[in-house]
Design a protein around this motif. Structure first.
Motif, PDB file in Angstrom:
ATOM      1  N   THR A  91       0.875  -1.164   0.000  1.00 25.82           N
ATOM      2  CA  THR A  91       0.000   0.000   0.000  1.00 25.82           C
ATOM      3  C   THR A  91       0.917   1.220   0.000  1.00 25.82           C
ATOM      4  O   THR A  91       1.880   1.282   0.758  1.00 25.82           O
ATOM      5  CB  THR A  91      -0.891   0.027   1.246  1.00 25.82           C
ATOM      6  N   ALA A 136       1.229   5.625  -0.145  1.00 23.72           N
ATOM      7  CA  ALA A 136       0.476   6.806   0.252  1.00 23.72           C
ATOM      8  C   ALA A 136       1.340   8.057   0.195  1.00 23.72           C
ATOM      9  O   ALA A 136       2.576   7.985   0.193  1.00 23.72           O
ATOM     10  CB  ALA A 136      -0.067   6.641   1.672  1.00 23.72           C
ATOM     11  N   SER A 147      -3.888   7.601  -0.995  1.00 26.62           N
ATOM     12  CA  SER A 147      -3.301   6.271  -0.891  1.00 26.62           C
ATOM     13  C   SER A 147      -3.959   5.332  -1.884  1.00 26.62           C
ATOM     14  O   SER A 147      -5.071   5.583  -2.363  1.00 26.62           O
ATOM     15  CB  SER A 147      -3.439   5.707   0.522  1.00 26.62           C
ATOM     16  N   ARG A 152      -3.909   0.813  -2.684  1.00 21.52           N
ATOM     17  CA  ARG A 152      -3.332  -0.511  -2.457  1.00 21.52           C
ATOM     18  C   ARG A 152      -3.018  -1.169  -3.790  1.00 21.52           C
ATOM     19  O   ARG A 152      -1.906  -1.475  -4.109  1.00 21.52           O
ATOM     20  CB  ARG A 152      -4.269  -1.364  -1.618  1.00 21.52           C
ATOM     21  N   ASP A 178       3.297   0.684   3.091  1.00 21.64           N
ATOM     22  CA  ASP A 178       2.921  -0.331   4.065  1.00 21.64           C
ATOM     23  C   ASP A 178       3.251  -1.670   3.430  1.00 21.64           C
ATOM     24  O   ASP A 178       2.770  -1.966   2.337  1.00 21.64           O
ATOM     25  CB  ASP A 178       1.431  -0.212   4.377  1.00 21.64           C
ATOM     26  N   THR A 202      -1.675  -3.461   6.760  1.00 18.81           N
ATOM     27  CA  THR A 202      -2.644  -2.926   7.704  1.00 18.81           C
ATOM     28  C   THR A 202      -4.023  -2.956   7.056  1.00 18.81           C
ATOM     29  O   THR A 202      -4.147  -2.826   5.842  1.00 18.81           O
ATOM     30  CB  THR A 202      -2.265  -1.486   8.070  1.00 18.81           C
ATOM     31  N   LEU A 222      -7.440  -1.950   5.498  1.00 18.88           N
ATOM     32  CA  LEU A 222      -7.621  -0.835   4.588  1.00 18.88           C
ATOM     33  C   LEU A 222      -8.279   0.362   5.254  1.00 18.88           C
ATOM     34  O   LEU A 222      -7.998   1.508   4.880  1.00 18.88           O
ATOM     35  CB  LEU A 222      -8.442  -1.297   3.381  1.00 18.88           C
ATOM     36  N   HIS A 256      -5.861   3.126   6.446  1.00 20.28           N
ATOM     37  CA  HIS A 256      -4.858   3.580   5.486  1.00 20.28           C
ATOM     38  C   HIS A 256      -4.518   5.060   5.616  1.00 20.28           C
ATOM     39  O   HIS A 256      -3.506   5.502   5.098  1.00 20.28           O
ATOM     40  CB  HIS A 256      -5.339   3.317   4.058  1.00 20.28           C
ATOM     41  N   HIS A 257      -5.354   5.826   6.314  1.00 22.36           N
ATOM     42  CA  HIS A 257      -5.115   7.256   6.414  1.00 22.36           C
ATOM     43  C   HIS A 257      -4.343   7.626   7.685  1.00 22.36           C
ATOM     44  O   HIS A 257      -4.119   8.806   7.950  1.00 22.36           O
ATOM     45  CB  HIS A 257      -6.426   8.031   6.357  1.00 22.36           C
ATOM     46  N   ALA A 278       0.042   3.247   9.991  1.00 18.81           N
ATOM     47  CA  ALA A 278      -0.180   2.117   9.086  1.00 18.81           C
ATOM     48  C   ALA A 278       1.024   1.841   8.197  1.00 18.81           C
ATOM     49  O   ALA A 278       1.091   0.794   7.563  1.00 18.81           O
ATOM     50  CB  ALA A 278      -1.407   2.373   8.220  1.00 18.81           C
ATOM     51  N   TYR A 279       1.977   2.766   8.141  1.00 19.96           N
ATOM     52  CA  TYR A 279       3.042   2.687   7.159  1.00 19.96           C
ATOM     53  C   TYR A 279       4.379   2.364   7.808  1.00 19.96           C
ATOM     54  O   TYR A 279       4.705   2.848   8.888  1.00 19.96           O
ATOM     55  CB  TYR A 279       3.092   3.997   6.358  1.00 19.96           C
TER      56      TYR A 279
END
Length: 126
Positions: free
Chosen positions: A32, A34, A49, A51, A97, A102, A104, A107-108, A112-113
């Protein structure tokens, strides 16, 4: 995984910029990816972001003006920024990520990264 962001600069309101982020190491297509941005005194905020590349998510503040794309063959991700506004000013960071990914819905969030680029400065003058 190492990430190298580039493409920032000083522009006027209404102009466009294209940010690039090149990844090395790992299996890029499985990540993923971002973009986040940060201004002094503020927390790093989510910009966009994706995926798979088929579905792309955007912050409301950039929706309709920014476009995220990825090129798995080049291990790269891009952020095309149009109709820039002074409030878009900040340091822009790319992030990935890596598996296990992580969920979905998170994701913000920065947490998560796993890996971050060094950031590239975008300054939009009014």
């Amino acid at each position: 995984v190492q990430l190298q962001a580039s493409g920032g600069g000083l522009v006027q309101a209404g102009d466009s910029l294209r940010l690039s982020c090149a990844a090395s190491g790992g299996t890029f297509r499985r990540y993923t990816i971002a973009w986040f941005r940060q201004t002094p005194g503020k927390e790093r905020e989510f910009v966009s972001s994706t995926r798979s590349g088929d579905t792309v998510y955007y912050a409301d503040s950039v929706k309709g003006r920014f476009t995220l794309s990825r090129d798995n063959a080049k291990n790269s991700v891009y952020l095309q920024m149009n109709r820039l506004k002074p409030e878009d000013t900040g340091v822009y960071y790319c992030a990935v990520d890596t598996p296990p990914l992580t969920i979905l819905s998170a994701h913000h969030y920065t947490k998560a990264y796993d890996y971050w680029g060094q950031g590239t400065q975008v300054t939009v003058s009014s």
